[in-house]
Design a protein around this motif. Structure first.
Motif, PDB file in Angstrom:
ATOM      1  N   SER A 129       0.839  -1.196   0.000  1.00 24.69           N
ATOM      2  CA  SER A 129       0.000   0.000   0.000  1.00 24.69           C
ATOM      3  C   SER A 129       0.874   1.246   0.000  1.00 24.69           C
ATOM      4  O   SER A 129       2.077   1.185   0.233  1.00 24.69           O
ATOM      5  CB  SER A 129      -0.932   0.020   1.222  1.00 24.69           C
ATOM      6  OG  SER A 129      -1.761  -1.134   1.223  1.00 24.69           O
ATOM      7  N   LYS A 130       0.228   2.366  -0.255  1.00 26.20           N
ATOM      8  CA  LYS A 130       0.930   3.649  -0.312  1.00 26.20           C
ATOM      9  C   LYS A 130       0.002   4.734   0.192  1.00 26.20           C
ATOM     10  O   LYS A 130      -1.156   4.816  -0.211  1.00 26.20           O
ATOM     11  CB  LYS A 130       1.385   3.945  -1.738  1.00 26.20           C
ATOM     12  CG  LYS A 130       2.070   5.281  -1.913  1.00 26.20           C
ATOM     13  CD  LYS A 130       2.641   5.422  -3.318  1.00 26.20           C
ATOM     14  CE  LYS A 130       1.551   5.344  -4.360  1.00 26.20           C
ATOM     15  NZ  LYS A 130       2.088   5.557  -5.735  1.00 26.20           N
ATOM     16  N   LYS A 131       0.528   5.560   1.088  1.00 20.36           N
ATOM     17  CA  LYS A 131      -0.236   6.693   1.583  1.00 20.36           C
ATOM     18  C   LYS A 131       0.165   7.945   0.822  1.00 20.36           C
ATOM     19  O   LYS A 131       1.357   8.247   0.711  1.00 20.36           O
ATOM     20  CB  LYS A 131       0.028   6.904   3.081  1.00 20.36           C
ATOM     21  CG  LYS A 131      -0.539   5.810   3.958  1.00 20.36           C
ATOM     22  CD  LYS A 131      -0.267   6.129   5.412  1.00 20.36           C
ATOM     23  CE  LYS A 131      -0.863   5.055   6.320  1.00 20.36           C
ATOM     24  NZ  LYS A 131      -0.575   5.337   7.759  1.00 20.36           N
ATOM     25  N   ARG A 134       0.360  14.359   2.677  1.00 20.61           N
ATOM     26  CA  ARG A 134      -0.713  15.112   3.326  1.00 20.61           C
ATOM     27  C   ARG A 134      -0.968  16.455   2.656  1.00 20.61           C
ATOM     28  O   ARG A 134      -2.040  17.017   2.772  1.00 20.61           O
ATOM     29  CB  ARG A 134      -0.364  15.328   4.795  1.00 20.61           C
ATOM     30  CG  ARG A 134      -0.262  14.028   5.581  1.00 20.61           C
ATOM     31  CD  ARG A 134       0.049  14.311   7.047  1.00 20.61           C
ATOM     32  NE  ARG A 134       0.114  13.086   7.822  1.00 20.61           N
ATOM     33  CZ  ARG A 134       0.385  13.033   9.131  1.00 20.61           C
ATOM     34  NH1 ARG A 134       0.596  14.173   9.785  1.00 20.61           N
ATOM     35  NH2 ARG A 134       0.440  11.884   9.750  1.00 20.61           N
ATOM     36  N   GLU A 146       6.022  10.691   0.620  1.00 19.45           N
ATOM     37  CA  GLU A 146       5.192   9.576   0.186  1.00 19.45           C
ATOM     38  C   GLU A 146       5.545   8.365   1.027  1.00 19.45           C
ATOM     39  O   GLU A 146       6.704   7.980   1.119  1.00 19.45           O
ATOM     40  CB  GLU A 146       5.433   9.290  -1.287  1.00 19.45           C
ATOM     41  CG  GLU A 146       4.534   8.206  -1.839  1.00 19.45           C
ATOM     42  CD  GLU A 146       4.783   7.990  -3.321  1.00 19.45           C
ATOM     43  OE1 GLU A 146       4.019   8.537  -4.124  1.00 19.45           O
ATOM     44  OE2 GLU A 146       5.756   7.292  -3.664  1.00 19.45           O
ATOM     45  N   SER A 147       4.554   7.777   1.640  1.00 22.33           N
ATOM     46  CA  SER A 147       4.783   6.672   2.563  1.00 22.33           C
ATOM     47  C   SER A 147       4.260   5.376   1.957  1.00 22.33           C
ATOM     48  O   SER A 147       3.063   5.252   1.677  1.00 22.33           O
ATOM     49  CB  SER A 147       4.083   6.956   3.906  1.00 22.33           C
ATOM     50  OG  SER A 147       4.258   5.873   4.785  1.00 22.33           O
TER      51      SER A 147
END
Length: 520
Positions: A129-131, A134, A146-147
């Protein structure tokens, strides 16, 4: 009729659940806008607790960036390599890329794809996955921009198996895949003082290592090659043994022999066999023992550290020859010049290396040598007898390999490599000449290479050229030997003549001396 009523009841319950979910989705923004923040936090925490209580599944998250903001997590990279190797075939969406240090195309599982894995009869689910960031502001730290992360889901009754066995298995397998897929590198050390803490330039520079040498193509006696391969294999598989006996996981090799006997080719074959990086250490560019230790600390595991021509690199004997008067005058002049101020455009004199024998011994097997593991240290020399015995004793240079002149078994390897010939009618004559003439494998290979149009793809012409070269070398060797014998015989005779002449002068009578001086 009863079955129809049961089906209708199930459909009704499903509809009710869906209605409730739709209601929650629709009214949640209203709740967020009108419910106080404290109550909203309590509702969220309660919902998470309720979900954790009702669901039998646990989650483990592996983030891309850990404590070090500028360096990707080793565990994350290992999981990525493991999934690409073991589970990518079961995913429907893949991501292909050519990594910075990869020598092959890397195919990994794309984000938001479910991948199943099975371990000892247990089913596990991976979710890359990738968050999103913000905000649109460019962050100085990569993990805030980018997380990316991997989420592992499994049943809670398999908790101990997953945490104690499965995850260490994923880490080990992933690291093995990274080593196999990486582009190996050839390093060389930068001159001491050329790097600074404010520069991105480190103590080592590197290029891709692409030397094609293998033990199959190495011109050497088969028995000797088998012994070296067995020793390397045992070293690679002996991590636990080295820890058990209390020794650093490293091994030293001394390659000695005349020039052109394949010492550098042997190093390349060892690196290709073990799949290790190579650090070519130039001692003359190292100014102090401290710089030498810094270089060692910056090397990685699974590497070969090479110091070629160790007898010519720096003076490691610890002895100083007696300086002549001219040398002393020159040294005094240099010292005087050193006191003079330097002109703006005048280059400074290069400082000589101050690496000592003690510093090099500590580099090999001192306390600093235990930093890290799985390293091989190789020295090469053309003159083994010139080296200090403390430098090459067993325990420092554990294996001494003599790289000798080409003999018939080594020649057959070269003939197969260069000409594709395993048998030929002139092999018998070549065998006889190789036993009588000392010719290096490099010279033999040069005579076998079909570079000219006449010899191109013509094994007969190449082998005939080798025979001519061997005969010529035989004649030259015989002439050189005869010259040496004549010089050896002439030296005692000349010495005897000098001694006889001296005795004649000393035995002259006084009358003869007086006559010679004109007194009588």
């Amino acid at each position: 009729m009863g079955m129809g009523e049961g089906m209708m009841e199930k459909l009704g319950s499903v509809s009710a659940v869906w209605s409730a979910l739709v209601s929650v989705v629709l009214f949640w923004p209203v709740v967020n806008n009108h419910v106080p923040a404290g109550l909203r936090q309590w509702l969220t925490t309660t919902a998470h607790k309720l979900t954790a209580y009702l669901t039998p599944y646990l989650h483990v998250t592996i983030s891309e960036y850990g404590h070090e903001r500028f360096r990707r997590s080793d565990f994350f990279l290992a999981v990525e390599a493991y999934l690409s190797h073991a589970c990518a075939r079961r995913a429907r969406k893949l991501r292909a890329d050519l990594g910075k240090d990869a020598r092959t195309l890397q195919v990994t599982v794309d984000d938001h794809q479910e991948v199943t894995d099975s371990f000892r009869g247990v089913t596990l689910w991976w979710y890359p996955s990738k968050k999103p960031p913000r905000s649109n502001v460019i962050s100085f730290y990569p993990r805030e921009d980018e997380s990316r992360f991997y989420s592992l889901v499994f049943h809670r009754r398999h908790r101990d198996l997953v945490l104690d066995v499965y995850l260490p298995h994923v880490l080990a397998e992933g690291r093995s895949v990274i080593v196999r897929n990486r582009q190996r590198r050839l390093f060389t050390n930068n001159a001491s003082g050329s790097s600074s803490p404010y520069s991105r330039k480190g103590v080592w520079s590197h290029v891709p290592f692409e030397h094609p040498a293998t033990f199959d193509t190495l011109a050497m006696e088969p028995a000797d090659k088998d012994a070296i391969v067995d020793d390397l294999t045992a070293f690679r598989e002996s991590k636990d043994y080295y820890a058990k006996v209390g020794k650093a996981w490293k091994r030293g090799y001394l390659l000695h022999g005349p020039p052109g006997t394949g010492k550098s080719t042997m190093i390349a074959a060892m690196a290709n066999f073990l799949d290790y990086d190579v650090y070519d250490l130039e001692l003359t560019a190292v100014k102090t023992n401290t710089d030498l230790r810094k270089l060692y600390i910056e090397t990685t595991g699974k590497s070969i550290i090479v110091i070629e021509d160790i007898d010519c690199s720096v003076d490691l004997t610890g002895k100083r020859s007696k300086a002549t008067s001219d040398d002393k005058k020159k040294k005094s002049s240099d010292e005087d010049d050193g006191d003079k101020p330097k002109l703006p455009g005048e280059p400074e004199k290069e400082e000589a290396s101050k690496v000592t024998l003690s510093g090099l011994l500590n580099f090999i097997d001192g306390l600093w040598s235990a930093c890290g593991g799985e390293r091989i240290i190789i020295f090469t020399t053309n003159h083994k007898e010139k080296l200090d015995p403390a430098l090459i004793r067993r325990g420092r240079m554990d294996v001494h390999i003599e790289m000798s002149y080409c003999r018939f078994e080594a020649f057959k390897v070269l003939a197969k490599n260069y000409l594709g010939v395993e048998q030929h009618e002139v092999f018998g004559e070549i065998r006889r000449l190789l036993e009588e003439v000392d010719m290096s494998p490099a010279d033999v290979a040069e005579n076998l290479m079909p570079m000219s149009k006449k010899k191109k793809r013509d094994p007969d012409a190449c082998l005939a050229g080798l025979i001519d070269a061997l005969n010529k070398a035989k004649v030259e060797a015989a002439a050189a030997k005869a010259k040496e014998e004549a010089e050896a015989e002439a030296k005692p005779k000349a010495k005897d003549d000098e001694e006889a002449e001296g005795e004649t002068v000393n035995n002259k009578s006084p009358s003869e001396e007086e006559k010679a001086n004109g007194t009588i």
